[in-house]
Design an enzyme around this catalytic site. Structure first.
Site, PDB file in Angstrom:
ATOM      1  N   ARG A 114       0.813  -1.211   0.000  1.00  0.00           N
ATOM      2  CA  ARG A 114       0.000   0.000   0.000  1.00  0.00           C
ATOM      3  C   ARG A 114       0.852   1.270   0.000  1.00  0.00           C
ATOM      4  O   ARG A 114       0.349   2.351  -0.256  1.00  0.00           O
ATOM      5  CB  ARG A 114      -0.914   0.036   1.237  1.00  0.00           C
ATOM      6  N   ARG A 149       7.968   7.152  -4.930  1.00  0.00           N
ATOM      7  CA  ARG A 149       7.803   8.068  -6.059  1.00  0.00           C
ATOM      8  C   ARG A 149       9.154   8.642  -6.481  1.00  0.00           C
ATOM      9  O   ARG A 149       9.960   9.016  -5.628  1.00  0.00           O
ATOM     10  CB  ARG A 149       6.861   9.211  -5.694  1.00  0.00           C
ATOM     11  N   ARG A 203      -4.575  -5.281  16.993  1.00  0.00           N
ATOM     12  CA  ARG A 203      -3.727  -4.303  17.651  1.00  0.00           C
ATOM     13  C   ARG A 203      -4.616  -3.157  18.115  1.00  0.00           C
ATOM     14  O   ARG A 203      -5.606  -2.813  17.454  1.00  0.00           O
ATOM     15  CB  ARG A 203      -2.661  -3.765  16.694  1.00  0.00           C
ATOM     16  N   ARG A 242       4.163   7.652  16.298  1.00  0.00           N
ATOM     17  CA  ARG A 242       4.024   8.956  15.671  1.00  0.00           C
ATOM     18  C   ARG A 242       3.417   9.949  16.652  1.00  0.00           C
ATOM     19  O   ARG A 242       2.860   9.563  17.684  1.00  0.00           O
ATOM     20  CB  ARG A 242       3.167   8.873  14.407  1.00  0.00           C
ATOM     21  N   GLU A 264       1.187   8.300  19.830  1.00  0.00           N
ATOM     22  CA  GLU A 264       0.497   7.019  19.615  1.00  0.00           C
ATOM     23  C   GLU A 264       1.410   5.847  19.968  1.00  0.00           C
ATOM     24  O   GLU A 264       2.548   5.782  19.512  1.00  0.00           O
ATOM     25  CB  GLU A 264       0.057   6.874  18.153  1.00  0.00           C
ATOM     26  N   TYR A 278      -9.278  -4.672   7.523  1.00  0.00           N
ATOM     27  CA  TYR A 278      -8.907  -3.266   7.593  1.00  0.00           C
ATOM     28  C   TYR A 278      -9.587  -2.545   6.433  1.00  0.00           C
ATOM     29  O   TYR A 278      -9.358  -2.875   5.269  1.00  0.00           O
ATOM     30  CB  TYR A 278      -7.392  -3.081   7.509  1.00  0.00           C
ATOM     31  N   ASP A 300     -10.646   1.262   4.725  1.00  0.00           N
ATOM     32  CA  ASP A 300     -10.663   2.720   4.698  1.00  0.00           C
ATOM     33  C   ASP A 300     -12.108   3.204   4.749  1.00  0.00           C
ATOM     34  O   ASP A 300     -13.044   2.455   4.437  1.00  0.00           O
ATOM     35  CB  ASP A 300      -9.973   3.238   3.431  1.00  0.00           C
TER      36      ASP A 300
END
Length: 379
Positions: free
Chosen positions: A172, A176, A248, A278, A299, A347, A349
């Protein structure tokens, strides 16, 4: 018909609204004291910042019908997710892009030079068919970038070595060879102007929908309704009789700051020696607003225990075997359809959650109570 929706997150709200508009009577029950599930947002009374209470949720999709749907209930304003990461005493841009590569290696390469450098000098081309997260990273970006940006973060996030995780998790994440630092590549990207909770409240605002907060579901309630759409944990429906599916969970260490703490919404910490994954600074998720004060979350990821909020399904070999057993049980169960992230142990979105909820409602309007236990299989 009288339909019960268990869970007032995106799945329950969208299915409930679609069926209410088709003439059904809808009851939505929610164990928490608010709607919108894990994308719940609320104003911090001290700073005025709109806080993503269970961690940040950024809306991005290529599905125009879904984009039009959410904008029907709340105006979405432009937002691009530009993630930074602190590693080896420097701040880099994620996803890995031409700036990241040039900064990390101290070079000034053009796109074609960087592509050749990574694929010919850094990538481990001896790995022909990557099976694990680690192999995927070594094959496509090489050891140096893998260890700087992915290894430590992944160990903290998943509680296991990347050599034990499937390659699909890393697929995922793009690399670039230009200076595009937009984390997502979808056509539509944005944030709801007044937060997700206000949007979900608007979806549920219909005369045929009754919402009951602070209400726990028990299976004996199902008999009072013509059909149940269940967005709770799949194993929870069966009282965990076969065992618990692995997740998790996240712990958040909230703190405030006067001014701008980190200059961006998301700062990852790639090194295993830093205990948190993060820091998120929530006022940057609403760049059209101005606030002097700031609300931030550190987190921490860990194994989900009974009573914790489940965030990320693990879906390792053992969990998939247990999941298959629960799916067999579910498919023999009458009068219930399992939906959403928890109900299908996947999972998802937000845009996919909404799309599947719309498709599920359409399937019910077509088939009625003959609708299967899963409109979208968890397996």
């Amino acid at each position: 018909m009288h339909i019960l929706l268990v869970g007032a997150g995106l799945s329950g709200a969208v299915i409930g609204r679609q069926l209410a508009e088709a003439g059904h009577q809808i009851t939505v029950i929610e164990s928490r004291d608010h709607v919108a599930g894990n994308c719940h947002t609320e104003r911090d009374p001290e700073t005025g910042v709109n806080v993503h209470v269970y961690g940040p949720h950024i809306f991005h999709t290529d599905d125009q019908e879904v984009w039009d749907y959410v904008n029907r209930f709340e105006r979405f304003l432009p937002y691009k997710n530009r993630v930074k990461t602190t590693s080896q005493g420097q701040v880099f841009s994620l996803p890995i892009n031409l700036h990241t590569i040039n900064q990390f290696f101290g070079k000034t390469m053009r796109p074609d030079e960087a592509l050749a450098f990574i694929t010919e000098e850094q990538a481990d081309t001896s790995i022909e068919d990557p099976q694990t997260f680690e192999e995927q990273a070594l094959r496509f970006v090489g050891r140096d970038l893998y260890e700087a940006f992915f290894k430590g973060y992944t160990i903290k996030q998943w509680g296991m070595d990347p050599s034990q995780l499937p390659a699909s998790i890393l697929k995922r994440l793009p690399v670039r060879f230009n200076y595009d630092d937009n984390y997502f590549f979808h056509k539509y990207q944005g944030m709801p102007e007044n937060g997700y909770t206000q949007m979900v409240e608007a979806i549920l605002d219909h005369p045929s929908i009754t919402v009951r907060l602070n209400t726990h579901f028990t299976r004996d309630q199902a008999g009072d309704y013509d059909h149940v759409f269940y967005a709770g944990p799949l194993d929870g429906w069966f009282d965990y009789e076969l065992g618990r599916l692995g997740y998790r969970t996240l712990d958040f260490e909230r703190f405030t700051y006067q001014g701008d703490y980190q200059g961006c919404a998301v700062m990852n910490y790639g090194e295993e020696s830093v205990p948190y994954t993060r820091i998120t600074e929530h006022k940057h998720f609403s760049p059209w607003e101005e606030h002097e004060g700031s609300v931030l979350y550190r987190e921490f990821s860990r194994a989900c225990e009974p009573g914790d909020i489940p965030y990320y399904p693990i879906r390792q070999v053992d969990e998939k075997a247990l999941l298959a057993d629960y799916v067999k049980l579910a498919e023999k169960t009458q009068g219930v359809t399992f939906v959403g992230r928890l109900g299908t142990y996947r999972y998802l979105d937000m845009d996919v959650t909404i799309r599947e909820a719309m498709d599920t409602a359409a399937a019910f309007l077509e088939k009625g109570t003959e609708i299967p236990a899963f409109v979208k299989s968890p397996l």
